[in-house]
Design a protein around this motif. Structure first.
Motif, short mmCIF file in Angstrom:
data_model
loop_
_atom_site.label_atom_id
_atom_site.label_comp_id
_atom_site.label_asym_id
_atom_site.label_seq_id
_atom_site.Cartn_x
_atom_site.Cartn_y
_atom_site.Cartn_z
N SER A 31 0.78 -1.02 -0.03
CA SER A 31 0.03 -0.07 -0.01
C SER A 31 1.01 1.26 0.17
N ALA A 32 0.22 2.41 -0.42
CA ALA A 32 1.00 3.67 -0.53
C ALA A 32 0.16 4.84 0.00
N GLY A 33 0.69 5.90 0.66
CA GLY A 33 0.21 6.84 1.00
C GLY A 33 0.79 8.11 1.26
N ILE A 34 0.20 9.34 0.97
CA ILE A 34 0.90 10.63 1.31
C ILE A 34 0.01 11.44 2.28
N ALA A 35 0.36 12.27 3.08
CA ALA A 35 -0.14 13.28 3.86
C ALA A 35 0.49 14.76 3.51
N VAL A 36 -0.26 15.63 3.50
CA VAL A 36 0.34 17.02 3.02
C VAL A 36 -0.29 18.10 3.94
N PHE A 37 0.16 18.98 4.15
CA PHE A 37 -0.39 20.21 4.92
C PHE A 37 -0.49 21.22 3.64
N ASP A 38 -1.50 21.90 3.33
CA ASP A 38 -1.73 22.71 2.23
C ASP A 38 -1.67 24.12 2.58
N ARG A 44 -4.81 13.58 3.25
CA ARG A 44 -4.09 12.36 3.21
C ARG A 44 -4.85 11.66 2.00
N VAL A 45 -4.05 10.98 1.46
CA VAL A 45 -4.75 10.15 0.32
C VAL A 45 -3.93 8.56 0.68
N ARG A 46 -4.52 7.44 0.74
CA ARG A 46 -4.01 6.12 0.85
C ARG A 46 -4.70 5.24 -0.08
N ARG A 47 -3.67 4.19 -0.68
CA ARG A 47 -4.58 3.20 -1.52
C ARG A 47 -3.51 1.89 -1.23
N THR A 48 -4.52 0.64 -1.21
CA THR A 48 -3.79 -0.53 -1.33
C THR A 48 -3.29 -0.59 -2.72
N GLY A 49 -2.30 -1.59 -3.12
CA GLY A 49 -1.68 -1.56 -4.34
C GLY A 49 -0.64 -0.92 -4.84
N ARG A 50 -0.48 -0.39 -6.10
CA ARG A 50 0.63 0.41 -6.41
C ARG A 50 0.74 1.76 -6.29
N VAL A 51 1.87 2.51 -6.07
CA VAL A 51 1.95 4.13 -6.10
C VAL A 51 1.24 4.75 -7.33
N ALA A 52 0.95 4.08 -8.27
CA ALA A 52 0.30 4.80 -9.28
C ALA A 52 -1.10 5.06 -9.03
N GLU A 53 -1.70 4.06 -8.24
CA GLU A 53 -3.32 4.04 -8.02
C GLU A 53 -3.42 5.21 -6.98
N MET A 54 -2.50 5.28 -5.88
CA MET A 54 -2.44 6.47 -5.05
C MET A 54 -2.10 7.87 -5.72
N ARG A 73 4.27 0.71 2.10
CA ARG A 73 3.91 -0.12 3.41
C ARG A 73 4.09 -1.62 3.13
N TRP A 74 4.70 -2.41 3.90
CA TRP A 74 4.51 -3.82 3.80
C TRP A 74 3.96 -4.23 5.34
N ALA A 75 2.90 -5.11 4.76
CA ALA A 75 2.10 -5.12 6.10
C ALA A 75 2.90 -6.05 7.24
N THR A 76 2.63 -5.51 8.24
CA THR A 76 3.29 -6.58 9.63
C THR A 76 2.11 -6.49 10.48
N HIS A 77 1.91 -5.36 11.22
CA HIS A 77 0.65 -5.39 12.14
C HIS A 77 -0.65 -4.93 11.34
N GLY A 78 -1.74 -6.12 11.39
CA GLY A 78 -2.79 -5.66 10.40
C GLY A 78 -2.63 -6.15 8.93
N GLY A 79 -3.70 -6.29 8.45
CA GLY A 79 -3.67 -6.56 7.01
C GLY A 79 -3.60 -5.75 5.95
N VAL A 80 -3.68 -5.94 4.78
CA VAL A 80 -3.47 -5.11 3.51
C VAL A 80 -4.70 -4.48 3.05
N THR A 81 -4.95 -3.23 4.06
CA THR A 81 -6.32 -2.46 4.03
C THR A 81 -5.99 -0.86 3.79
#
Length: 609
Positions: A31-38, A44-54, A73-81
């Motif tokens: 999964s991938a995501g970013i958080a920004v202060f505008d 914040r935007v997050r997506r499972t799958g590839r960076v391109a989707e995010m 992220r590579w899942a450790t605590h908690g699933g791929v959500t």
């Protein structure tokens, strides 16, 4: 265990964050995501799958900001959500990204729930976000809140934090996981890997264990674990942007397999200039290496197989006893230390957590003769070692290690010959012979690469299979292990390797027409023994795929497929015979349609247990 990038600038940093995450994709993630202060709110935007989707989602929502953090992220605590994806946010005000494992997250979670915090994810990382926010609520500024929070965490971490309350700064900290600062003009960055920010700057500071850093547009300030201001050396990265691009190749793994002649030539350049000199390993290496009576090698995965190969060399050429252990096992057993042994740690990234902790454990037992073999300058394991030998493989993007492995073997052979020379077991004629073999090694590897069309044809026969056996004897047994590992890593075919002599002690029960058997059979002193083992396979209807040399007396027949390297290269044969098994795994994966560079469930830099 994945990728971090953060930026503060006068320009829009969203493209910097997304490009950085794309360059970190090789590390493996789900999964991938970013958080920004505008300027008005934390977005914040997050997506499972590839960076391109995010990235598509961020563009659709018109993200733009001068401060932000991103994560794969590579899942450790908690699933791929999506709920478990980073960054994690506290009260819409503060965002955190995190690599590593927080061991006391459950205790901190209960404490924070009692303080009124609610949790939306199953991750240990959300605890960090709320804990920093909790301390901010008590009147601490962001830097002090982070420093206070990390003192209450048990485990390994690299974190980057941004807050709506203080839009002019980004705070980061590390313990047990890699993190660096990138220095720009009117802008600065943090990242877990220099490749994430190389498009923006080459000037970097590698943070030490326990460091925190206050990053602003006009400068950075580093603090040690006690909160004291410290100066850390600024390095100019030599990572090439070209090394991070595919060029004419279909995958990074293919590119990196074909880069091995150059990587080996670069790694032996200093050896060719000076011979087998102790100074190759550090300024006081002569005294250290001359005063050892054994070698202890600690490593994981592919690096462990490099160590197993080296054991044959060290004992036969240098005449020193050598033991090789998986780092994650060594660090948790009651080892009996001999302080006169040289402890050699091997790690492509220099950040492998189990190997780093094994080194710390060895030092706690009294080992002060330590040597790191690594591909990444200034990474944690070399910095913790007395001596170091850097392989010069260049950036390795594919998760399955290829050129890092063969250059590790070159480094270990160099160490072997240096130890032998210091012990009077390598005369001038033998040294000249080994140097000549090294000099011709890149050419021999190139000859092995030229076998690719034949190996590709084999791959079609492997693609429908579900299981495979790899066999080798002596110094080539670890290469069989490496071949099996590569096949299972990227093609998802279950593969196991055995010393060929062990076939009759169990594995032979598995052999039938559906079980391909790959044999590493160079023309060495054990060739006739290997041929006998092959007959055991054929007698049970097994299909043999044999990698051998031009001067061995093999002939293809029904159920026996043979590919010959141009000639036997003697003691360095394991390096040359590594290339065909790499190519086999690659082409089988192609035929099966798997994700070659980013195999499922795996990551490049393993910085968690």
């Amino acid at each position: 265990m994945c990728g971090i990038v953060g930026a503060i600038a006068d320009r829009d940093v969203v493209p910097v964050l997304i490009e950085g995450l794309k360059r970190l994709e090789y590390r493996g993630y789900d999964s991938a995501g970013i958080a920004v202060f505008d300027g008005s709110e934390m977005r914040r935007v997050r997506r499972t799958g590839r960076v391109a989707e995010m990235e598509a989602a961020a563009q659709a929502e018109h993200f733009a900001a001068t401060l932000g953090i991103g994560h794969t992220r590579w899942a450790t605590h908690g699933g791929v959500t999506e709920a478990n994806a980073h960054p994690h946010v506290s009260f819409g005000e503060l965002a955190v990204v995190h690599n590593g494992i927080i061991e006391n997250h459950e205790q901190q979670r209960e404490r924070l729930r009692a303080a009124g915090y609610t949790f939306e994810s199953q991750t240990d990382t959300e605890v960090i976000a709320h804990l920093v926010h909790f301390h901010q609520q008590k009147g601490m500024d962001l830097l002090v809140a982070v420093q206070t929070a990390v003192r209450e965490l048990v485990g390994a971490y690299a974190i980057a934090v941004v807050s709506k309350r203080e839009p002019g700064r980004l705070v980061a900290a590390r313990m047990g996981c890699p993190l660096l600062v990138g220095l720009g003009e009117g802008e600065n960055f943090v990242a877990s890997d220099v490749s994430a920010i190389i498009q923006a700057t080459r000037r970097v500071i590698f943070l030490d264990e326990g460091d925190t850093v206050d990053v602003r547009r006009d400068g950075v300030q580093v603090f040690d674990g006690n909160g004291n201001k410290v100066d850390r050396e600024v390095h100019v990265s030599d990572v090439s942007l070209a090394s991070l691009e595919l060029g004419p190749y279909r995958h990074f793994m293919q590119k990196e397999i074909h880069e091995q002649p150059r990587a080996i030539a670069d790694t032996i350049e200093a050896v060719m200039a000076s011979g087998f000199s102790a100074q190759l390993f550090g300024k006081d290496a002569g005294d250290v290496l001359a005063d050892v009576d054994g070698v202890q090698i600690l490593a994981c995965g592919t690096s462990y197989y490099a160590g197993l190969t080296a054991r044959y060399w060290i004992e036969s050429i240098a005449g020193l006893p050598c033991s090789v252990e998986i780092a994650s096992e060594y660090r948790y057993r009651a080892a009996v230390a001999n302080p006169r042994h040289l402890v050699v740690t091997i790690s492509q990234s220099g950040e492998t957590l189990d190997t780093m902790e094994a080194l710390k454990y060895a030092k706690s037992l009294g080992h002060d003769r330590t040597l790191s073999i690594c591909n990444v300058p200034e990474s944690a394991i070399p910095r913790a070692s007395r001596l170091v030998y850097y392989t010069r493989a260049g950036a390795e993007i594919g998760v399955a290690s290829t050129k890092a492995f063969t250059t590790q073997l070159v480094a270990l052979f160099t160490l072997t010959c240096t130890l032998a020379k210091l012990r009077g077991r390598l005369d001038a004629a033998q040294e000249a012979s080994y140097l000549d073999a090294l000099r011709h090694l890149p050419g021999s590897v190139q000859h092995a690469l030229n076998l690719e069309p034949q190996i590709s044809a084999w791959a079609e026969r492997f693609a429908p299979k579900q299981h495979a056996l790899f066999l080798g004897r002596g110094v080539h047994y670890p290469i069989a292990l490496e071949g099996a590992l590569k096949l299972k890593e990227i093609s998802y075919i279950h593969a196991e390797a055995y010393p060929a002599g062990e076939l009759k002690h169990g594995p032979l029960a598995l052999v039938d027409a559906a079980m391909p058997v790959v044999v590493i059979a160079p023309n060495d002193s054990l060739l006739e023994k290997v041929k006998s083992n092959m007959q055991e396979v054929r007698a049970r209807g097994g299909e043999l795929f044999v990698f051998t040399d031009e001067d061995s007396e093999f002939s293809a027949s029904e159920g026996v497929h043979v590919i010959r390297a141009p000639r036997h290269v003697g003691v360095l044969s394991p390096i040359v015979h590594t290339v065909p098994v790499q190519l086999l795994a690659y082409h089988v994966a192609l035929a099966r349609g798997t994700d070659v560079d980013k195999p499922r469930n795996l990551a490049k830099s393993v910085t968690v247990e």
